[in-house]
Each structure stands twice: as C-alpha cells, then as structure tokens.
Design a protein around this motif. Structure first.
Motif, mmCIF file in Angstrom:
data_model
loop_
_atom_site.group_PDB
_atom_site.id
_atom_site.type_symbol
_atom_site.label_atom_id
_atom_site.label_comp_id
_atom_site.label_asym_id
_atom_site.label_seq_id
_atom_site.Cartn_x
_atom_site.Cartn_y
_atom_site.Cartn_z
ATOM 1 N N LYS A 263 2.521 6.137 -2.844
ATOM 2 C CA LYS A 263 3.577 6.931 -3.475
ATOM 3 C C LYS A 263 3.303 7.129 -4.956
ATOM 4 O O LYS A 263 3.568 8.202 -5.521
ATOM 5 C CB LYS A 263 4.915 6.225 -3.269
ATOM 6 N N ASP A 264 2.716 6.093 -5.587
ATOM 7 C CA ASP A 264 2.403 6.177 -7.008
ATOM 8 C C ASP A 264 1.286 7.182 -7.267
ATOM 9 O O ASP A 264 1.257 7.836 -8.309
ATOM 10 C CB ASP A 264 1.999 4.790 -7.517
ATOM 11 N N ILE A 265 0.370 7.293 -6.313
ATOM 12 C CA ILE A 265 -0.751 8.225 -6.478
ATOM 13 C C ILE A 265 -0.277 9.664 -6.309
ATOM 14 O O ILE A 265 -0.544 10.531 -7.149
ATOM 15 C CB ILE A 265 -1.878 7.889 -5.489
ATOM 16 N N LEU B 257 0.070 12.043 -0.526
ATOM 17 C CA LEU B 257 -0.632 10.899 0.058
ATOM 18 C C LEU B 257 0.361 9.948 0.708
ATOM 19 O O LEU B 257 0.098 9.421 1.804
ATOM 20 C CB LEU B 257 -1.440 10.162 -1.007
ATOM 21 N N ALA B 258 1.496 9.736 0.074
ATOM 22 C CA ALA B 258 2.517 8.858 0.651
ATOM 23 C C ALA B 258 2.981 9.383 2.006
ATOM 24 O O ALA B 258 3.217 8.616 2.941
ATOM 25 C CB ALA B 258 3.691 8.724 -0.303
ATOM 26 N N LYS B 259 3.103 10.703 2.110
ATOM 27 C CA LYS B 259 3.541 11.308 3.368
ATOM 28 C C LYS B 259 2.468 11.202 4.445
ATOM 29 O O LYS B 259 2.772 10.996 5.633
ATOM 30 C CB LYS B 259 3.898 12.774 3.125
ATOM 31 N N ALA C 244 0.836 -1.201 0.000
ATOM 32 C CA ALA C 244 0.000 0.000 0.000
ATOM 33 C C ALA C 244 0.871 1.252 0.000
ATOM 34 O O ALA C 244 0.488 2.288 -0.554
ATOM 35 C CB ALA C 244 -0.932 -0.020 1.208
ATOM 36 N N ALA C 245 2.053 1.165 0.613
ATOM 37 C CA ALA C 245 2.973 2.307 0.595
ATOM 38 C C ALA C 245 3.403 2.620 -0.832
ATOM 39 O O ALA C 245 3.489 3.796 -1.229
ATOM 40 C CB ALA C 245 4.188 2.008 1.470
#
Length: 655
Positions: free
Chosen positions: A33-35, A39-41, A28-29
């Motif tokens: 990150k891909d999105i 959001l990853a942060k 999911a990480a």
C-alpha cells in the motif's frame, strides 16, 4: 502494534534493490500500500527472504521482500490452495454433516478428501461448483491465527472434526499451528493464502472427478471420497488445459495400443505387458537402436540374474529402504536344510558391482561402462499403475560407469551429449535438467554427500548452467540429474537420469588399483536414457499419436491391390521392398481400395502402396503417405529407394 515493537525498525530490500525502513511488525500488505494503490490491489501474497507468506504476516527483522501478484509463478499454487479450501467450504455448506480432512495442491489443481456417507455424483459436483462461485463472489476476507495444540484440539473436538483432531496431533512440537478462516469457515493449514476469496478467478476452475482414497493412504483406515479440481488464472488457460486433456485422451497409448494391436494387459498378470507381434517389433527396433548407440559410445553389454539372495540387497542397503517395493520368493534349499529368501531385482545396480568385482581392476581399465537391458520388477500399488506408464515388470536401458573422481566431468558431458542425440532421433528436440540433492533418508556420511554433490554440480556446469535445483529429491545413495522431455501437447515426462554414487562401491567393496599401486574406491555413475522401454514406448505412442516415424513403425508399408489382376505384381512389389529392408504386408482382399486405405490409415501405417492394372503395365506404384489425401505414382525402383532411406534408423543413416 505495541510501543517496543514500534520503536524498533526493520529494513526491507525490494527486488529492484531499493531499501525501505518500517517499524517492526509491518506487513507486506502495508508495504504494498505504501508503494502504490495499484500494487496493494494486485498483491496476493509475499516472499520474505524467499519464503512465501501471507500478506498479513508481521515482519520482525530485516529481510528481502517481494510482493507476489497474479503474474508470479507462485500465484497458481496460491489460487489452487484457496480453491481447495473454498471447495471444502462449499461441501460443508451444502452438506453440513460431511467431515473434512486434507486438501493439498497437486499438478494443475488440487484435491480434497471428505468423509461422507453418500457418494458424490456428477450432479453434486455441479452443485459444489455453483456454490464455490457464490463464495468467490462474496469476497470474504481470509485471516489466520496461530494457536497452541490444546486450544486447536479442543476447537475441533467441539466442532466434531475428528480428522482435524488427528492432524493437529501429528504436527511436530515447536511447529506453529495455523488456523485459517475464509469468511466464517475455518480450516487447519500451513498457508499461505490469498487476501480474500474474490481474488480467485471464478471462471478459471473446474471440478473433474471423484475417486476413493484411504485416510492417510493406509488401506486399514476408512475409505474417503476425494474430489479433484483444476484451477488456472483465467478461463482461457482453463480451456487450453481442457483441450489438452481432450487431445491426450485421443492419444491415450492404452487405446491406441489396442487399436494398433501393439500390446494388452490383463488381471491375471497385473502391471505386466503382453506384447503382440507389432508391439514387439517396435520394442526390438528401439532396443536394437539403443544397443548400437551404446556400442558406439564405448559401453560393454552384460546380463545379470533377475533373482538374487536378500544378502546382496542387505549389503547394498536396498533391503532396508526398498523392501516394500520388492517381490520376495522363499526357496527350500535341500542341502542346507533352510529357507533361502530371494528377491526379484527392482534395479540392476548391485549386480553390476558384482561384475566389476570379478578380477582386480586397474586405473587403466577406467572408465568402465557396463550396460544392461535389465529386466526388473517392483511392487506398485494397483491404484498407481497406468498402462505402460507405470508397471510392475519392465526393462531398463541401464548402465553404470565405474570411474575415478577426475573422470566424473568428462563422463557427465559425454552422457548428456549422448542423451540429447538419442532424444533428437526419437523426435524430442529439447529437454530440461533437474539437479536433485540429498534426501532426508540416505546412506553415507555428510562428508561423502558433500563430495558427491560438489562433483556432480561442477560436472553439469561444464556442460550447461540451464538446470533447476530440486532439494531433497536425490537417490538414497547419491545426488542425481533428472532429464525431462516435453511432448507434442506440452506434457513433461521425466525419463533419463544420471546419478553420482560414492556409497554403493564402499558398501559392496568395489576397488581398483591406482597409479600409486594402492587400492581405491571407484565412483559409480548410474545412468539411463529411456528409463524403461515400456514407459518410453508409451510416451512415444502418445507423442506421435500412434504415427511412429517410419523407422520405428511396426508395419512400414502395405501393398494393396485395386483389382485382383494385380495380385502377382503386389506380391512382387512387397518382395522388392522387403529385400530393401522394409517391414511390409500385402492386402489382396476383394475390397474397394478406399476401404483398404481407410483401414490401414486407422492402423497408422506410414505408406500405403496401391497397385492396379495401370501400375502393372508401367512397373510403377501409387504411394499414399499417412495423413495425406493425394498419392504419387512412381517407378517401383524409385519408390523402393525413397522408402528404404526413410525406413533406415537415424544412426545408420548418419553412418
């Protein structure tokens, strides 16, 4: 990622319906990150097909994926879970010889049990909090591995953690053994956890207190020390909670019960209530109100024995499933030359079936609503008792509706309507509903449970779709609806209940003759609105901070003299008010009126009526309402009419 996994693709469906394809084993990480970088942060964890998992958990199949951030409802549980581990780590950094056990999340926070030779002190809690903030500031990564049982046991034996060795041994075969590291500190846990310790709000938690707790809840085991903490998303939320606790302490029904001379409890009768005249007045007023409401709703009141032979409890199934909570008595029966084993009833249900079974019932008799203010006794551990809120002896506003399957819907709707009306009369404008399904330990076949759950769910949906499913929390004999109130300071109280039972009528042989002249089993609907009078009065005291609405107040008005010249008139005023139906006292003491007003205000008396020479001359009274600074001078007749109207219970006012 190995080549075979990389060549296989999985499709992940996001909350907005968009689908993205990734190599199997993606985390999911990776997806967050891909999105987007933001959001990853912000990501804390993920839901994969509804299951909350670590961001680092590989995803091996097509699934629905949701990234969890700080605003998600699950975020608080994650934060509190990590705080439990961070606290345990802080304790072992400060005192390396301390042994760790378990640290689950509870309402508003968490606790962790420790084996330490010396008791934790308030100063120790401050040290632990300081170290916890240091750990959070380190932003140590959190990682997990799945180990086999032998490796986990060997690890904990080598690290001298005997409680963890025992816990590993308790994990069922086939269930993964997850080992978590927060930095270089390790714990056994199901997870999930945050990505790093820095994701925990450093200003959103507080350690509150220490209590004793036996290992695994067994008094035969060693006594451990349990440190409790509370945790929130921010300093603001923490402050709001601590302010609420302060307000809750001000409203504590145990303190107010003493100050208002309502009740007391003592060691010679643990968990039992000694009602004083004023408290018993509140109790009787509430019971009279409930009796009128039940009469108007078509209930027939009964009374059943408090001591019943174990044979009935065995037949009903309560002996096997509830025995440890029952008070047992043994009696030598002279004529039978044997000991008879009886139990004080912990609930009324089996006795109500006995009343139903007397005489053959017809379908024309249904629904039959049998109500009882049933006196029950349950053994509660000494540590779980809390004033009126959890006692060993109590009276339920209990009733059982015997009906056909076709009548479940209308009876459910009628009950919810009655319950809502009662709660509004008692000062609660809204309530939440939980629908609880079959527990693991239960009576009756799956077929019966399927029928009961379907019938109750269909019935409640006819009234409202605004309810929450609570899996596995039903009664052992049937699914149920639980009704939760929210009080004046935002706390929830589960009070009312409505349970659909196909099992007990079968076990106890309840029958009726149907329109086809054949014997049928009735459905038994268990229901209560208040739950117990003791607990509900405790809730009322705290909700109103002791300032009962006038119709419930033990003393509704006090007539206080300003001068002794007004004594005779004060007695006349009190007599007039009593004749109008009010509960009135007089205060003719040789004290200043301000002293009297202050004293009766502390006693939460709704109306203080002052009379002096001027009031005597004008046949008037000076009325001061609780919480108001001013007073209103009124003719006696006008004041009597106004106060009598307010003192009338709401159901009689409507009538």
């Amino acid at each position: 990622m190995d080549d075979a996994r990389a060549s296989r693709m999985v499709t992940l469906t996001l909350p907005d319906g968009a689908a993205r394809t990734y190599p199997a084993g993606v985390t999911a990480a990776d997806v967050a990150k891909d999105i987007s970088k933001s959001l990853a942060k912000a990501a804390l964890a993920a839901r994969v097909d509804g299951e909350l998992v670590d961001l680092s958990r590989p995803i091996e199949r097509d699934a629905r994926l949701e990234i969890v951030t700080i605003e998600d409802d699950a975020a608080l549980e994650l934060i509190r879970h990590d705080l439990a581990h961070i606290m345990a780590r802080a304790v072992q950094e400060l005192w390396p010889d301390v042994k760790v056990t378990i640290g689950p999340v509870v309402e508003h926070g968490w606790y962790y049990d420790f084996d330490r030779a010396e008791p934790f002190t308030p100063a120790d809690l401050e040290l632990i909090e300081k170290r916890m903030r240091e750990i959070i500031a380190r932003r140590d990564p959190v990682r997990t591995e799945v180990w086999d049982r032998e490796r986990a046991i060997r690890f904990y034996e080598e690290n001298d953690e005997p409680y963890k060795v025992e816990l590993v041994g308790m994990i069922p075969e086939g269930e993964p053994i997850r080992m978590y590291w927060h930095g270089d500190w390790q714990d056994l846990c199901r997870g999930p956890h945050l990505v790093h310790t820095g994701q925990v709000p450093a200003d959103g938690f507080k350690l509150t207190h220490v209590a004793g707790a036996y290992w695994r809840g067994d008094h035969r085991n060693k006594m451990l020390q349990r440190i409790y903490g509370v945790g929130f998303r921010s300093r603001k939320d923490l402050k709001a909670y601590l302010d609420m606790l302060e307000e809750a302490a001000r409203r504590d029904h145990r303190r107010l019960g003493r100050e208002m001379e309502l009740f007391h409890m003592q060691e010679e009768a643990p968990g039992m209530v000694f009602w004083h005249p004023r408290g018993w007045t509140v109790y009787r007023t509430l019971q009279d109100y409930m009796r009128r409401r039940l009469d108007a709703a078509g209930y027939k009141e009964i009374r059943t024995p408090e001591v019943v032979d174990r044979k009935l409890w065995e037949a009903s199934g309560h002996w096997d499933k509830y025995r440890e909570n029952m008070f047992i008595t043994e009696i030598d029966e002279e004529h039978a030359n044997e000991k008879r084993v009886n139990a004080l009833k912990p609930m009324n249900c089996p006795c109500h079936v006995q009343v139903f079974n007397q005489g053959l019932k017809s379908y024309r008799d249904l629904p039959l609503r049998l109500a009882e203010f049933g006196s029950c006794h349950r053994y509660e551990s000494s540590g779980s008792m809390h004033g009126l809120m959890r006692v060993r002896g109590f009276v339920q506003d209990d009733a059982h509706i015997f009906c056909t399957e076709d009548q479940i819907e209308q009876e459910t709707a009628a009950f919810i309507s009655l319950l809502g009306s009662v709660y509004r009369d008692l000062g609660f404008e809204s309530f939440d509903i939980k629908f609880s399904t079959r527990p693991e330990v239960r009576a009756g076949s799956d077929e019966i449970w399927d029928k009961a759950e379907a019938a109750l769910e269909a019935a409640v949906r006819k009234v409202t779709d605004d309810f929450e499913i609570d899996p596995g929390e039903g009664a052992f004999y049937g699914p149920k609806l639980d009704f939760k109130l929210t009080d004046a300071i935002g706390r929830e109280w589960q009070c009312g209940t409505f349970q659909c039972d196909f099992v007990l009528p079968e076990r106890l042989g309840a029958e009726y003759v149907g329109a086809d002249d054949k014997r049928h089993r009735p459905v038994m609907l268990h229901r209560a609105i208040l739950g117990s009078f003791e607990r509900f009065i405790g809730i009322l005291i705290e909700n109103h901070a002791g300032r009962f609405p006038m119709w419930l107040a033990p003393v509704q008005a006090v007539v206080a003299t300003i001068t002794s010249d007004a004594d005779d008139y004060a007695r006349e005023v009190a007599a007039t008010l009593r004749a109008a139906g009010l509960r009135v006292e007089t205060d003719l003491r040789n004290e200043k009126i301000n002293y009297k007003v202050r004293e009766h205000s502390l006693a939460k008396t709704p109306a203080i009526i002052a009379v002096g020479r001027q009031e005597v001359e004008n046949r008037a009274v000076a009325v001061r309402r609780l919480g108001e600074k001013g007073q209103r001078v009124m003719p006696l007749a006008e004041a009597t009419a106004a106060l009598a109207e307010e003192a009338t219970p709401p159901d009689l006012r409507r009538a």
